[in-house]
Design a protein around this motif. Structure first.
Motif, mmCIF file in Angstrom:
data_model
loop_
_atom_site.group_PDB
_atom_site.id
_atom_site.type_symbol
_atom_site.label_atom_id
_atom_site.label_comp_id
_atom_site.label_asym_id
_atom_site.label_seq_id
_atom_site.Cartn_x
_atom_site.Cartn_y
_atom_site.Cartn_z
ATOM 1 N N CYS A 113 -10.060 14.810 9.605
ATOM 2 C CA CYS A 113 -10.557 13.981 8.529
ATOM 3 C C CYS A 113 -10.482 12.500 8.632
ATOM 4 N N GLU A 118 -14.694 14.578 3.675
ATOM 5 C CA GLU A 118 -14.487 15.797 4.617
ATOM 6 C C GLU A 118 -13.266 16.505 4.170
ATOM 7 N N ASP A 120 -13.374 18.107 1.495
ATOM 8 C CA ASP A 120 -14.085 19.419 0.671
ATOM 9 C C ASP A 120 -14.738 20.228 1.765
ATOM 10 N N ARG A 121 -14.140 21.165 2.237
ATOM 11 C CA ARG A 121 -14.693 22.114 2.946
ATOM 12 C C ARG A 121 -14.236 23.542 2.864
ATOM 13 N N PRO A 122 -14.870 24.526 3.373
ATOM 14 C CA PRO A 122 -14.195 25.801 3.116
ATOM 15 C C PRO A 122 -12.903 26.035 3.974
ATOM 16 N N ALA A 124 -10.002 24.468 3.392
ATOM 17 C CA ALA A 124 -8.972 23.265 3.349
ATOM 18 C C ALA A 124 -8.203 23.544 2.013
ATOM 19 N N HIS A 144 -15.688 23.209 -2.377
ATOM 20 C CA HIS A 144 -14.990 24.347 -1.339
ATOM 21 C C HIS A 144 -13.731 24.418 -0.968
ATOM 22 N N ALA A 145 -12.887 23.238 -1.260
ATOM 23 C CA ALA A 145 -11.350 23.044 -0.758
ATOM 24 C C ALA A 145 -10.759 23.843 -1.948
ATOM 25 N N ASP A 166 -3.668 20.839 4.538
ATOM 26 C CA ASP A 166 -4.588 20.080 4.837
ATOM 27 C C ASP A 166 -4.584 18.548 4.468
#
Length: 243
Positions: A113, A118, A120-122, A124, A144-145, A166
């Motif tokens: 990242c 970046e 906010d992703r599945p 994380a 998502h995070a 993360d």
């Protein structure tokens, strides 16, 4: 000394003492001094307000903003220093902000990242201090995070380091200090939110709230906020503009 209606004293010092909640969990606003006493911009503002009111000052210290907000129910303080947040505004009357600080992320050097978006992703997992302004903000905005909550902001950094999460979310300055003290970590540029720190009183204290709003504007205009930040080693923090 400004003219002081009785309703202002009734709202802000009902027992003849100004009880000010000080959040030592946010080192931009308050720190523990060399003798163990609280110091920093929020302490300076509390002292100046008590002087204007002509009453003694009692500092009520906490290690997390969420705990300051929770203490509203028990009436442990008359004035507090908190970030402006919609969740809190239902029960608290805020002044305009006196400082603006950045919420950002601490990550490992090896993290892919490079920008805050970046994270906010599945999959994380991000450590946060429970009830902090950035916890409330990220709870509303992340798609998502997953947030992993610690009791305090400092504990969130420890949780991030120990569990290999993360990122740790928080105020930029303490995250930068953590990265400097722990090789192999860095703070992302930019921010996910600009946190507006304000003075706060219980919402029903309308006369006190009006006085505090005017007090904060005077303290920004006369340089007290800037001077207090510089004295406490926070000279890089942005003083909020006039309301």
């Amino acid at each position: 000394m400004h003219s002081l209606p009785a309703a202002v004293l009734d709202d802000l010092a009902p027992q003849g003492v100004l009880r000010a909640a000080i959040n030592l969990g946010n080192p931009v606003l308050a720190q523990t001094g060399p003798g163990g006493e609280p110091q920093g911009v929020s302490v300076t503002l509390a002292g100046a307000l008590a002087h204007e009111l002509g009453v003694p000052l009692e500092l009520v210290t906490y290690d997390a903003a969420g705990k300051v907000f929770a203490a509203l129910e028990t009436g442990d303080w008359n004035v507090a220093f908190m970030a402006i947040e919609p969740v809190r505004a239902a029960e608290i009357a805020f002044s305009a902000p006196y400082v603006i600080i950045e919420g950002t992320y601490l990550v490992a050097q090896a993290s892919p990242c490079r920008q805050v978006a970046e994270l906010d992703r599945p999959g994380a997992r991000i450590a946060v201090g429970k009830g902090a302004a950035y916890d409330l903000y990220l709870s509303r905005t992340l798609k998502h995070a997953q947030l992993v909550r610690a009791e305090t902001s400092a504990a969130a950094i420890t949780l991030f380091l120990e569990q290999g999460l993360d990122a740790a979310a928080g105020v930029r300055q303490p995250l930068v200090a953590a990265a400097a003290a722990t090789p192999g970590y860095r703070v992302l540029p930019g921010h996910f939110t600009a946190i507006q720190q304000a003075m706060a009183v219980p919402r029903q204290k309308t006369a006190g709230a009006a006085y505090v709003r005017e007090f904060v504007e005077r303290c920004k205009a006369n340089g007290l906020v800037r001077q207090a930040l510089q004295r406490s080693g926070q000279g890089d923090v942005t003083v909020a503009p006039s309301a």
